[in-house]
Design a protein around this motif. Structure first.
Motif, PDB file in Angstrom:
ATOM      1  N   VAL A   1       0.853  -1.187   0.000  1.00  0.00           N
ATOM      2  CA  VAL A   1       0.000   0.000   0.000  1.00  0.00           C
ATOM      3  C   VAL A   1       0.890   1.239   0.000  1.00  0.00           C
ATOM      4  N   ARG A   2       0.440   2.285  -0.651  1.00  0.00           N
ATOM      5  CA  ARG A   2       1.227   3.506  -0.718  1.00  0.00           C
ATOM      6  C   ARG A   2       1.397   4.130   0.668  1.00  0.00           C
ATOM      7  N   VAL A   3       2.604   4.539   0.976  1.00  0.00           N
ATOM      8  CA  VAL A   3       2.920   5.110   2.285  1.00  0.00           C
ATOM      9  C   VAL A   3       2.162   6.413   2.510  1.00  0.00           C
ATOM     10  N   ASP A   4       2.012   7.237   1.472  1.00  0.00           N
ATOM     11  CA  ASP A   4       1.322   8.519   1.662  1.00  0.00           C
ATOM     12  C   ASP A   4      -0.154   8.321   1.979  1.00  0.00           C
ATOM     13  N   TRP A   5      -0.772   7.243   1.476  1.00  0.00           N
ATOM     14  CA  TRP A   5      -2.158   6.960   1.842  1.00  0.00           C
ATOM     15  C   TRP A   5      -2.256   6.508   3.295  1.00  0.00           C
ATOM     16  N   LEU A   6      -1.279   5.768   3.758  1.00  0.00           N
ATOM     17  CA  LEU A   6      -1.272   5.359   5.164  1.00  0.00           C
ATOM     18  C   LEU A   6      -1.135   6.560   6.084  1.00  0.00           C
ATOM     19  N   ALA A   7      -0.353   7.548   5.676  1.00  0.00           N
ATOM     20  CA  ALA A   7      -0.102   8.715   6.515  1.00  0.00           C
ATOM     21  C   ALA A   7      -1.379   9.495   6.792  1.00  0.00           C
ATOM     22  N   ARG A   8      -2.381   9.370   5.945  1.00  0.00           N
ATOM     23  CA  ARG A   8      -3.618  10.129   6.121  1.00  0.00           C
ATOM     24  C   ARG A   8      -4.564   9.480   7.126  1.00  0.00           C
ATOM     25  N   GLY A   9      -4.433   8.181   7.329  1.00  0.00           N
ATOM     26  CA  GLY A   9      -5.352   7.527   8.249  1.00  0.00           C
ATOM     27  C   GLY A   9      -4.746   6.373   9.018  1.00  0.00           C
ATOM     28  N   GLY A  10      -3.678   5.801   8.481  1.00  0.00           N
ATOM     29  CA  GLY A  10      -2.982   4.729   9.176  1.00  0.00           C
ATOM     30  C   GLY A  10      -3.600   3.358   9.021  1.00  0.00           C
ATOM     31  N   ARG A  11      -4.726   3.252   8.285  1.00  0.00           N
ATOM     32  CA  ARG A  11      -5.379   1.950   8.136  1.00  0.00           C
ATOM     33  C   ARG A  11      -5.149   1.414   6.724  1.00  0.00           C
ATOM     34  N   PRO A  12      -4.647   0.203   6.604  1.00  0.00           N
ATOM     35  CA  PRO A  12      -4.309  -0.332   5.278  1.00  0.00           C
ATOM     36  C   PRO A  12      -5.512  -0.678   4.422  1.00  0.00           C
ATOM     37  N   ALA A  13      -6.733  -0.635   4.983  1.00  0.00           N
ATOM     38  CA  ALA A  13      -7.936  -0.866   4.186  1.00  0.00           C
ATOM     39  C   ALA A  13      -8.939   0.262   4.418  1.00  0.00           C
TER      40      ALA A  13
END
Length: 203
Positions: A151-163
């Motif tokens: 999963v893209r790291v920048d997407w995780l930074a916005r919410g921290g949830r991989p799904a």
């Protein structure tokens, strides 16, 4: 990232990152509860805690599986310039970002010992066990597809949830990519040439 590449973190590693802290914090809180009678007494607290442990583990392990499957089915091949994040970096980043939630959960479990000893700690430990079970399930999914999920790291930074809602899609690599085995565990044997900045195109 150079030439449009993205930083990618293993989905299973993100899921697994919270398992150990929740487990050990829960065990510690439950251990403290064993020496505190509480309002209900230790026996009732232990029985209630065991039930909460099982329920929490089952709920956490089963949560959002449909979403994970849908993202896994639509996973696109990782690009040539995508950078695969190390397992240790991914776990450390997750734990650093959630350290206050972990602390609040631990304090809440300790406070619950005054009313129902042990129960709060076992609830916390059950959440950790559920995350470990979910990571193991993801590992079986990766083996079945013969593809590791990222999963893209920048997407995780916005919410921290991989799904979570911020995650639009997964990326996929070969089963030997990175330094984590299917399910997010550390590889028992090193993959020749695997390194922090190895691009997905090489695996």
């Amino acid at each position: 990232m150079a030439r449009g590449g993205q930083g990618l973190a293993r989905v299973a590693v993100v899921v697994r990152a919270g398992a150990a802290p929740l487990w050990w914090l829960g065990v510690c809180a439950a251990g403290v509860g064993l020496i505190i009678p509480g309002l209900t007494g230790r026996r009732i607290g232990v029985y209630a805690g065991a039930a909460l442990f099982l329920v929490a583990a089952a709920v956490v392990a089963a949560a959002r599986r449909r979403r994970y499957r849908a993202l896994a089915r639509g996973a696109a091949r990782a690009g040539r310039y995508d950078v695969l994040q190390d397992r240790a970096v991914t776990a450390r980043t997750w734990r650093r970002g959630h350290r206050w939630w972990l602390l609040l959960g631990f304090l809440a479990a300790l406070g619950a010992n005054a009313a129902v000893p042990v129960a709060g700690g076992l609830l916390l430990a059950g959440c950790g066990a559920g995350l470990r079970l979910k990571a193991a399930w993801l590992g079986r999914l990766e083996r079945a597809q013969e593809e590791l999920l990222w999963v893209r790291v920048d997407w995780l930074a916005r919410g921290g949830r991989p799904a979570g809602r911020t995650v639009k899609a997964y990326r996929g690599t070969g089963i030997a990519a990175g330094d984590a085995a299917p399910g997010g565990a550390r590889r028992r044997t090193a993959v020749p040439g695997a390194a922090h900045r190895r691009t997905a195109a090489l695996v």
